[in-house]
Scaffold this motif. Structure first.
Motif, PDB file in Angstrom:
ATOM      1  N   LYS A   2       0.958  -1.322  -0.054  1.00 14.36           N
ATOM      2  CA  LYS A   2      -0.113  -0.109   0.071  1.00 14.36           C
ATOM      3  C   LYS A   2       1.057   0.927  -0.545  1.00 14.36           C
ATOM      4  N   THR A   3       0.283   2.089  -0.914  1.00 12.35           N
ATOM      5  CA  THR A   3       1.407   3.623  -1.291  1.00 12.35           C
ATOM      6  C   THR A   3       0.504   4.611  -1.069  1.00 12.35           C
ATOM      7  N   ILE A   4       0.783   5.762  -1.161  1.00  8.23           N
ATOM      8  CA  ILE A   4      -0.286   6.911  -1.050  1.00  8.23           C
ATOM      9  C   ILE A   4       0.526   8.183  -2.084  1.00  8.23           C
ATOM     10  N   ASP A   8       0.581  17.712  -6.073  1.00  9.46           N
ATOM     11  CA  ASP A   8      -0.142  18.778  -6.130  1.00  9.46           C
ATOM     12  C   ASP A   8      -0.902  18.540  -7.526  1.00  9.46           C
ATOM     13  N   GLU A   9       0.421  18.527  -8.810  1.00  6.98           N
ATOM     14  CA  GLU A   9       0.467  18.658 -10.561  1.00  6.98           C
ATOM     15  C   GLU A   9      -0.926  17.112 -10.894  1.00  6.98           C
ATOM     16  N   ASP A  10      -2.356  17.326 -10.871  1.00  3.01           N
ATOM     17  CA  ASP A  10      -3.440  16.204 -11.158  1.00  3.01           C
ATOM     18  C   ASP A  10      -2.565  15.806 -12.402  1.00  3.01           C
ATOM     19  N   LEU A  11      -1.968  16.512 -13.649  1.00  2.00           N
ATOM     20  CA  LEU A  11      -1.562  15.289 -14.530  1.00  2.00           C
ATOM     21  C   LEU A  11      -0.264  14.554 -14.182  1.00  2.00           C
ATOM     22  N   ALA A  12       0.954  14.761 -12.875  1.00  2.00           N
ATOM     23  CA  ALA A  12       2.401  14.529 -12.733  1.00  2.00           C
ATOM     24  C   ALA A  12       1.435  13.383 -11.961  1.00  2.00           C
ATOM     25  N   ALA A  13       0.254  13.192 -11.302  1.00  2.00           N
ATOM     26  CA  ALA A  13      -0.578  12.204  -9.860  1.00  2.00           C
ATOM     27  C   ALA A  13      -0.899  11.627 -11.028  1.00  2.00           C
ATOM     28  N   ARG A  14      -1.132  11.579 -11.856  1.00  2.00           N
ATOM     29  CA  ARG A  14      -1.531  10.739 -12.511  1.00  2.00           C
ATOM     30  C   ARG A  14      -1.061   9.499 -13.635  1.00  2.00           C
ATOM     31  N   HIS A  15       0.614  10.024 -14.890  1.00  2.00           N
ATOM     32  CA  HIS A  15       1.559   9.867 -14.519  1.00  2.00           C
ATOM     33  C   HIS A  15       1.887   8.256 -13.870  1.00  2.00           C
ATOM     34  N   LEU A  16       1.878   8.875 -12.740  1.00  2.00           N
ATOM     35  CA  LEU A  16       2.519   8.114 -11.479  1.00  2.00           C
ATOM     36  C   LEU A  16       1.569   6.985 -11.185  1.00  2.00           C
ATOM     37  N   GLN A  17       0.651   6.951 -11.582  1.00  2.00           N
ATOM     38  CA  GLN A  17      -0.889   6.526 -11.061  1.00  2.00           C
ATOM     39  C   GLN A  17      -0.472   5.100 -12.117  1.00  2.00           C
ATOM     40  N   SER A  18      -0.360   5.903 -13.426  1.00  2.00           N
ATOM     41  CA  SER A  18      -0.575   4.148 -14.302  1.00  2.00           C
ATOM     42  C   SER A  18       0.549   3.834 -14.545  1.00  2.00           C
ATOM     43  N   PRO A  24       1.701  -5.289 -10.170  1.00  2.00           N
ATOM     44  CA  PRO A  24      -0.174  -4.878  -9.447  1.00  2.00           C
ATOM     45  C   PRO A  24       0.104  -6.029  -8.339  1.00  2.00           C
ATOM     46  N   THR A  25       1.992  -5.639  -7.124  1.00  2.00           N
ATOM     47  CA  THR A  25       1.515  -5.480  -5.859  1.00  2.00           C
ATOM     48  C   THR A  25       1.275  -4.342  -5.047  1.00  2.00           C
ATOM     49  N   VAL A  26       1.747  -3.325  -6.572  1.00  2.00           N
ATOM     50  CA  VAL A  26       1.528  -1.922  -5.519  1.00  2.00           C
ATOM     51  C   VAL A  26      -0.283  -0.968  -5.677  1.00  2.00           C
ATOM     52  N   GLU A  27      -0.803  -1.151  -4.626  1.00  2.00           N
ATOM     53  CA  GLU A  27      -1.830  -0.303  -4.325  1.00  2.00           C
ATOM     54  C   GLU A  27      -1.710   0.877  -4.221  1.00  2.00           C
ATOM     55  N   VAL A  28      -1.736   2.258  -4.629  1.00  2.00           N
ATOM     56  CA  VAL A  28      -2.673   3.000  -4.079  1.00  2.00           C
ATOM     57  C   VAL A  28      -3.338   4.013  -3.320  1.00  2.00           C
ATOM     58  N   GLU A  29      -3.028   4.074  -2.375  1.00  2.00           N
ATOM     59  CA  GLU A  29      -4.480   4.337  -1.332  1.00  2.00           C
ATOM     60  C   GLU A  29      -4.999   5.353  -1.605  1.00  2.00           C
ATOM     61  N   ALA A  30      -4.499   6.549  -1.828  1.00  2.00           N
ATOM     62  CA  ALA A  30      -5.115   7.943  -1.928  1.00  2.00           C
ATOM     63  C   ALA A  30      -3.639   8.509  -2.711  1.00  2.00           C
ATOM     64  N   VAL A  31      -4.270   9.750  -3.332  1.00  2.00           N
ATOM     65  CA  VAL A  31      -3.703  10.788  -4.127  1.00  2.00           C
ATOM     66  C   VAL A  31      -3.333  11.829  -2.884  1.00  2.00           C
ATOM     67  N   LEU A  32      -2.636  13.033  -2.738  1.00  2.00           N
ATOM     68  CA  LEU A  32      -2.360  13.993  -2.066  1.00  2.00           C
ATOM     69  C   LEU A  32      -2.189  14.892  -2.238  1.00  2.00           C
ATOM     70  N   PRO A  33      -2.880  16.369  -2.075  1.00  2.00           N
ATOM     71  CA  PRO A  33      -2.283  17.626  -3.444  1.00  2.00           C
ATOM     72  C   PRO A  33      -2.020  18.381  -2.547  1.00  2.00           C
ATOM     73  N   SER A  34      -1.938  18.428  -1.556  1.00  2.00           N
ATOM     74  CA  SER A  34      -1.455  19.791  -0.799  1.00  2.00           C
ATOM     75  C   SER A  34      -0.873  18.940   0.629  1.00  2.00           C
ATOM     76  N   VAL A  35      -0.013  19.951   1.358  1.00  2.00           N
ATOM     77  CA  VAL A  35      -0.086  19.409   2.834  1.00  2.00           C
ATOM     78  C   VAL A  35      -0.452  19.006   4.043  1.00  2.00           C
ATOM     79  N   LEU A  50       4.492   2.713   1.468  1.00  2.00           N
ATOM     80  CA  LEU A  50       5.488   2.969   0.908  1.00  2.00           C
ATOM     81  C   LEU A  50       5.237   4.611   0.674  1.00  2.00           C
ATOM     82  N   ILE A  51       5.887   5.894   0.158  1.00  2.00           N
ATOM     83  CA  ILE A  51       5.148   7.429   0.159  1.00  2.00           C
ATOM     84  C   ILE A  51       5.746   7.863  -1.413  1.00  2.00           C
ATOM     85  N   PHE A  52       5.436   8.190  -1.997  1.00  2.00           N
ATOM     86  CA  PHE A  52       6.136   9.021  -3.167  1.00  2.00           C
ATOM     87  C   PHE A  52       6.004  10.352  -2.436  1.00  2.00           C
TER      88      PHE A  52
END
Length: 260
Positions: A2-4, A8-18, A24-35, A50-52
Motif C-alpha cells: 500500500k502506498t500514497i 499537487d499536479e494532477d497530470l503528474a499524479a495520474r502519470h505516476l498512478q498509470s 500488481p503488488t502496488v496499491e495506491v490508497e490515496a492521492v493527496l494534493p497538499s501538505v 511506501l510514500i511517493f
C-alpha cells in the motif's frame, strides 16, 4: 504493498498512478494534493508501506508533512530540481524520481524499496529512514536560497506525450475560458491544469511578472511597451498576441521596478 502519492499536479499524479498500475503488488490508497491534506490523511489512516512525495506543493514543502506526522514509512521523492541537486538527493533519500517519470524509474525505485525491506531489523529501518529524512531536510535548507525555492521546469502534454519544458523556454502564460496555457518562446503552446496563482508562487519573481489577471509573463517575453489610456501600459509580447495586453495603473510602478 500500500502506498500514497503526495502530488499537487494532477497530470503528474495520474502519470505516476498509470506507471504504478503496471506493478500488481502496488496499491495506491490515496492521492493527496497538499501538505494539509497529506497531514490529515496520515493522522487518520494506518501508515502506508511506501510514500511517493513531490517536494514542492502549492501550500508548502512536503517535508512539512513529515514534520507534523511521525511517519516511519520509506519515502521516494519526486522532483523537478536540476541535476546538481538531484545528484545530492540520490545519496540521501531512499530514491528520487526526476519528472517526467519513466517506467524504468519506477522499477528502480521499487527495487530499492525491496532492498530496504530486507534490512535485518525494524529498528534499523526506522533509524535509517529518520537519518535520511533529516539529511534531506538539511540539504533542502542549504539549497533553498538558490535552487530549491522555484520551479526549474514544468510538465505538459503534447498529444499522448509528456514533455518537460524548462522555465528558460517559457515566454508567458495566459488564461482563456478558465484554461491556462503555457507559451514557449518558439510560439508553441500547451494547456495546463495549474492556475496562474499557483504558477506565480512557483516561479522566480525576478523572471516572471503578473501583468494582469490573464497574463503571467517572463522578462524575455516583454517586447515594446507603450503608454496607454488612464495611466495604463500596453505590452507587446513575444511571441505576439492578437489581443491587447495591458498593465493596470496600480501595477505600473511594480512593473517598472521589476524591469529594472
Amino acid at each position: 504493498m500500500k502506498t500514497i502519492i503526495i502530488e499537487d499536479e494532477d497530470l503528474a499524479a495520474r502519470h505516476l498512478q498509470s506507471l504504478l498500475r503496471k506493478h500488481p503488488t502496488v496499491e495506491v490508497e490515496a492521492v493527496l494534493p497538499s501538505v494539509a491534506e497529506a497531514v490529515d490523511w496520515l493522522l487518520n489512516n494506518p501508515a502506508p508501506e511506501l510514500i511517493f512525495a513531490d517536494i514542492q506543493l502549492d501550500d508548502g514543502l512536503s517535508f512539512e508533512v513529515f514534520d507534523a506526522v511521525p511517519v516511519r514509512s520509506p519515502i521516494i521523492f519526486t522532483t523537478s530540481f536540476d541535476e546538481y541537486a538531484l545528484q545530492s538527493f540520490a545519496l540521501l533519500s531512499l530514491d528520487y524520481l526526476l519528472k517526467p517519470i519513466q517506467a524504468t524509474d519506477i522499477a528502480r525505485a521499487l527495487e530499492k524499496h525491496t532492498y530496504w525491506l530486507s534490512k535485518a531489523t525494524t529498528q534499523e529501518k526506522v533509524q535509517d529512514s529518520d537519518a535520511q529524512l533529516l539529511k534531506m531536510q538539511q540539504l533542502l535548507e542549504q539549497l533553498a536560497p538558490t535552487q530549491s525555492r522555484y520551479r526549474h521546469r514544468l510538465l505538459v502534454t503534447a498529444g499522448e506525450e509528456l514533455l518537460p519544458v524548462a522555465v528558460d523556454d517559457i515566454a508567458y502564460f495566459y488564461t482563456l475560458h478558465d484554461i491556462v496555457y503555457l507559451v514557449r518562446h518558439d510560439g508553441r503552446k500547451f494547456p495546463l491544469e495549474n492556475k496562474l496563482e499557483q504558477l506565480e508562487k512557483q516561479l522566480d519573481p525576478a523572471l516572471f511578472f503578473r501583468l494582469n489577471r490573464q497574463y503571467l509573463a517572463s522578462l524575455k517575453a516583454i517586447g515594446r511597451i507603450y503608454s496607454y489610456f488612464a495611466g495604463k501600459l500596453k505590452i507587446e509580447l513575444l511571441p505576439p498576441r492578437q489581443e491587447e495586453v495591458l498593465v493596470s495603473r496600480d501595477r505600473v510602478p511594480l512593473f517598472k521596478r521589476w524591469l529594472q
